[in-house]
Every structure is written in structure tokens, then in C-alpha cells.
Scaffold this active site. Structure first.
Site, PDB file in Angstrom:
ATOM      1  CE1 TYR A  26      -4.229   0.814  -0.428  1.00 10.66           C
ATOM      2  CE2 TYR A  26      -4.331  -1.435   0.401  1.00 10.66           C
ATOM      3  CZ  TYR A  26      -4.921  -0.369  -0.266  1.00 10.66           C
ATOM      4  OH  TYR A  26      -6.178  -0.499  -0.770  1.00 10.66           O
ATOM      5  CD  GLU A  41      -4.692   5.175   0.534  1.00  6.75           C
ATOM      6  OE1 GLU A  41      -4.613   5.940   1.525  1.00  6.75           O
ATOM      7  OE2 GLU A  41      -5.680   4.463   0.296  1.00  6.75           O
ATOM      8  CG  ASP A  99      -7.111  10.037 -24.730  1.00  6.51           C
ATOM      9  OD1 ASP A  99      -6.086   9.331 -24.691  1.00  6.51           O
ATOM     10  OD2 ASP A  99      -8.245   9.600 -24.419  1.00  6.51           O
ATOM     11  CB  THR A 128      -2.895   3.473 -22.432  1.00  4.37           C
ATOM     12  OG1 THR A 128      -2.634   3.508 -23.834  1.00  4.37           O
ATOM     13  CG2 THR A 128      -4.326   3.887 -22.172  1.00  4.37           C
ATOM     14  CE  LYS A 184      -5.367   1.822 -26.190  1.00  6.49           C
ATOM     15  NZ  LYS A 184      -5.767   2.391 -24.956  1.00  6.49           N
ATOM     16  NE  ARG A 188      -4.605  -4.714 -20.214  1.00  4.07           N
ATOM     17  CZ  ARG A 188      -5.021  -4.275 -21.413  1.00  4.07           C
ATOM     18  NH1 ARG A 188      -5.871  -3.288 -21.497  1.00  4.07           N
ATOM     19  NH2 ARG A 188      -4.581  -4.841 -22.517  1.00  4.07           N
TER      20      ARG A 188
HETATM   21  N1  PLP Z   1      -8.353   6.999 -24.564  1.00  2.26           N
HETATM   22  C1  PLP Z   1      -8.254   6.477 -25.781  1.00  2.26           C
HETATM   23  C2  PLP Z   1      -8.105   7.411 -26.957  1.00  2.26           C
HETATM   24  C3  PLP Z   1      -8.291   5.091 -25.970  1.00  2.26           C
HETATM   25  O1  PLP Z   1      -8.234   4.588 -27.197  1.00  2.26           O
HETATM   26  C4  PLP Z   1      -8.436   4.260 -24.833  1.00  2.26           C
HETATM   27  C5  PLP Z   1      -8.496   2.780 -24.957  1.00  2.26           C
HETATM   28  O2  PLP Z   1      -8.661   2.200 -25.949  1.00  2.26           O
HETATM   29  C6  PLP Z   1      -8.548   4.855 -23.575  1.00  2.26           C
HETATM   30  C7  PLP Z   1      -8.496   6.228 -23.472  1.00  2.26           C
HETATM   31  C8  PLP Z   1      -8.809   4.041 -22.342  1.00  2.26           C
HETATM   32  O3  PLP Z   1      -7.793   3.219 -21.973  1.00  2.26           O
HETATM   33  P1  PLP Z   1      -8.075   2.012 -20.957  1.00  2.26           P
HETATM   34  O4  PLP Z   1      -8.703   0.927 -21.753  1.00  2.26           O
HETATM   35  O5  PLP Z   1      -6.724   1.693 -20.410  1.00  2.26           O
HETATM   36  O6  PLP Z   1      -8.990   2.535 -19.894  1.00  2.26           O
END
Ligand code: PLP
Length: 410
Positions: free
Chosen positions: A51, A53, A197, A223, A226, A232
């Protein structure tokens, strides 16, 4: 693993079967990759117990001095990789990172301008079945019918008309580069935050294969699993000005204890991405996506927007009279794993779709290049067009994957 096999053969079997599935097929899901054994070792470690936090040096639990080192290394490596002022490596996923970004910058009911899900945006960009569409007033922009690329004039018009507090760019199924500078200009014109994003593209940014959003965005969510090829998970980059707002939005606002095994694995992945061979990988991912797109186009499988600048292709199957779901199933029967995907202005419902999305991160990690992409294009076309010929496509898949195995034995 020997211990797992003795104690829980049922789950051990699942793990083995999944490795065999990866070895036996072609993984063309654009959001997937094959994390290295070093990343997987960090994930399967005793750091899962801890843990922690809070943040390094400021935790709400004792005994964090060892895991603090993992998080500090992850942050320092990510800063070196992306040149960002501030990094938060704790988000459990891309969706969690986006939730934290909304929480840091907005109040419920605020207006957000983001890309429509049906044109390539993500669930967290305003879908009614997601927190973003439920708690925020989301106005959607899309792509032009003729070019199938983002209509920046429409984005500007909508921004001026609706005065959003935040504008989001970056997508899930958009094969072209996003012009971050244009988005920055529009955000400045209306006094909005700019959230990029970069879930799909951050690995290509890390490998210097596409332009970085860092000079333009207030906040970048991403993320790590990918094209980035890590565990993950999620992460956030931001300006120094927003650092404490972002950190507080991740913990304690939207998350509790970070997953320290995942944080350590993120550090390993960032370390791998700092090596020169990662640049070669990122460039090859794009070269492969272009080659695959061209091969499919030559088979009358029309690439949406006419091509790709990234790791993915979006294909319109209407000329073949085949739906996305039918194509996904025929390909899967041959061991080619990809997903049905809506194309812009799709006449079919999302469960059916007129398109498929294909990505090259996994096959590139397996060492495949342009000539293999030509072969894959021909196999996909054969599977989609002639579901009766699946057995011969499956044999071709087996031959190809034998030469370039995922997780080679030994
Ligand atoms: N944002 C975009 C543009 C994505 O393509 C994705 C997932 O495919 C996400 C956010 C969310 O990622 P996660 O699946 O790890 O929550």
C-alpha cells in the site's frame, strides 16, 4: 510458474493457453502489444503487496521507501522520454487518467468539446454511457465526409459557439496525425484547456516517430500498454502549473493506493523506450501500417481517409458487401485477430459496423516488416472475401507466425 502449476493447474492452463494463442495467431488489434518478459517480471512481483497511497516521500503508509524508488525512477524516465514538466504514473488505466484530467480541470456540468465516438473518439470523450457524457455537457466534432479527416473549421466554429472549458483531441480509431498546434490555437481563442488523449500514440511519440503533443497541451493522458509496449495502465503529463491539481485529482480524488507492481513495470517500459532500438521499432510500426494499408487498398479494401500516418488502418468494407462483424469473425477463424469498427457516417449499428481496424504494434514487436505486411494484407483480404477458404488462410498464418513467433520458446 512451476509453483502456480502445482497449486492451481486450472489458472496455469489459462496462462499457457494464452501464450499459445498469441504464438499461433496474428494480433492486429491496434490497441494491443506484446510486453517484454522484463515488464511482465515486474508485473508479477511482490510489489503488488504494498500500500503506498500518496507520492514518493509523502506516503500515508509506512514501509514505502523501496517502492518509492520504483515510482521515482518511473517519473524520471518518463520526464526524460517526453520532456514534460510533470508526470503522474499512478493512473490504473487510460480511462482513469481521463477521469482524473476531467476532475483536475472541470466541474460537473461544464462544457467539453471532443471527437464523436462514431468518428473515432473514445468512450471517455463524452459517450452517454460513460461518466464523461453523464456528468459533462459534451459537444462533439467529427471528420469531414469528403476527406474523412478532422474538420478544423468545424472544431473552431463549435468552440466559438459553445465556449467549452476543455477541448479534447486524440482518438481511438483515427489513422491520421492530429494537428496539436491548431487545437492549441482554437483552445487559446476561447480560453479552454487543451487535453490531448495520446493513449494510442504515446509509444510513437516516445519513439520520436510522430510529433510530440507536449509543447501544445495543458494535459496529456496516455496508456502504457498500447504502442508504448508496457504494462496495462495509464499516465498523465502536464505543465508545472497544473502538477498539484493533477496529482490531487489522481490521488485522493479518483484513486486510492497505486498498483506499485504496475508502476515498476511502467518504469521498465520507459527504460526500454529510452533505448535507440525503440526508435527503430516506432518507425517500423508506422512503415508497417502504411504497407498493410496499401496492401489492403490493392485488394479493394478502402482505407478511410485514404491511408495512415500512424500505427493503424481503418478499412471501409462496403465495396465488398461485407460487414465489420462478418469480417472480424472470418479473420478470427483463420487466426487473424482484429476488430470490427464503425467508419465515419457508418450506416450500420455499432454492433455490426461497415469497417475493421487493424494495427501493427504486435506484429512489429514480433520482428515483422514491410514484406510480411504485404502477406498479411493478402491473407486478410482472402479471409474477408472468401470465408470458405479459411483453412488455407489459417495455414498461411501458421507459416508466418512460425518465422516470427510471439514470445519465442526458451
Ligand atoms: N483513450 C483512448 C483514446 C483510448 O483509445 C483508450 C483505450 O482504448 C482509452 C483512453 C482508455 O484506456 P483504458 O482501456 O486503459 O482505460
Amino acid at each position: 510458474f512451476a509453483q502456480l502449476r502445482r497449486q492451481d493447474p486450472e489458472i496455469a492452463r489459462v496462462l499457457i493457453d494464452e501464450v499459445e494463442r498469441l504464438r499461433g495467431g496474428l494480433q492486429l488489434i491496434a490497441s494491443e502489444n506484446l510486453a517484454s518478459p522484463a515488464v511482465i517480471a515486474a508485473l508479477g512481483s511482490t510489489l503488488t503487496n504494498k500500500y503506498a497511497e500518496g507520492y514518493p516521500g509523502r506516503r500515508y503508509y509506512g514501509g514505502c521507501e523501496v517502492v518509492d524508488r520504483a515510482e521515482t525512477i518511473a517519473v524520471e524516465r518518463a520526464k526524460a522520454l517526453f520532456g514534460a514538466d510533470h508526470v503522474n504514473v499512478q493512473p490504473h488505466s487510460g480511462a482513469s487518467a481521463n477521469l482524473a484530467a476531467y476532475a483536475a480541470l472541470l466541474r460537473p456540468g461544464d462544457t467539453v468539446l471532443a471527437m464523436a465516438l462514431s468518428h473515432g473518439g473514445h468512450l471517455t470523450h463524452g459517450s452517454k454511457v460513460n461518466f464523461s457524457g453523464r456528468w459533462f455537457d459534451v459537444v462533439a466534432y467529427g471528420v469531414r465526409r469528403d476527406t474523412e479527416t478532422i474538420d478544423y473549421d468545424e472544431v473552431r466554429d463549435l468552440a466559438v459557439r459553445h465556449q467549452p472549458k476543455m477541448i479534447i483531441c486524440g482518438a481511438t480509431a483515427y489513422p491520421r496525425l492530429v494537428d496539436h498546434a491548431v487545437f492549441r490555437g482554437i483552445a487559446d481563442e476561447v480560453g479552454a484547456w487543451l487535453l490531448v488523449d495520446a493513449a494510442h500514440t504515446i509509444g510513437l511519440v516516445a519513439g520520436r516517430a510522430v510529433p510530440s503533443p507536449v509543447p501544445h497541451a495543458d494535459v496529456i493522458t496516455f496508456t502504457t500498454h498500447k504502442a508504448m509496449r508496457g504494462p496495462r495502465g495509464g499516465g498523465i503529463l502536464c505543465t508545472a502549473e497544473l502538477a498539484s491539481r493533477i496529482d490531487r485529482a489522481v490521488f485522493p480524488f479518483t484513486q486510492g493506493g497505486p498498483l506499485m507492481h504496475a508502476v515498476a513495470a511502467k518504469a521498465v517500459a520507459f527504460g526500454e523506450a529510452l533505448r535507440p532500438d525503440f526508435r527503430a521499432y516506432a518507425a517500423q510500426v508506422i512503415a508497417n501500417a502504411r504497407a498493410l494499408t496499401d496492401a489492403l487498398a490493392a485488394e479493394d479494401m478502402r482505407p478511410v481517409s485514404g491511408g495512415t500516418d500512424t500505427h493503424l488502418a481503418l478499412i471501409d468494407l462496403r465495396d465488398l458487401g461485407v460487414t465489420g462483424v462478418a469480417a472480424e469473425r472470418s479473420c478470427a477463424a483463420a487466426g487473424i485477430i482484429l476488430n470490427r469498427n464503425a467508419i465515419p457516417y457508418d450506416p450500420e449499428p455499432p454492433t455490426v459496423t461497415s469497417g475493421i481496424r487493424l494495427g501493427t504494434p504486435c506484429v512489429t514487436t514480433q520482428g515483422m516488416g514491410v514484406s510480411e505486411m504485404k502477406e498479411i494484407g493478402s491473407m486478410v483480404a482472402q479471409a474477408v472475401r472468401r470465408p470458405g477458404a479459411i483453412t488455407s488462410v489459417a495455414e498461411r498464418v501458421t507459416r508466418l507466425t512460425r518465422g516470427h513467433p510471439a514470445y519465442p520458446r526458451g
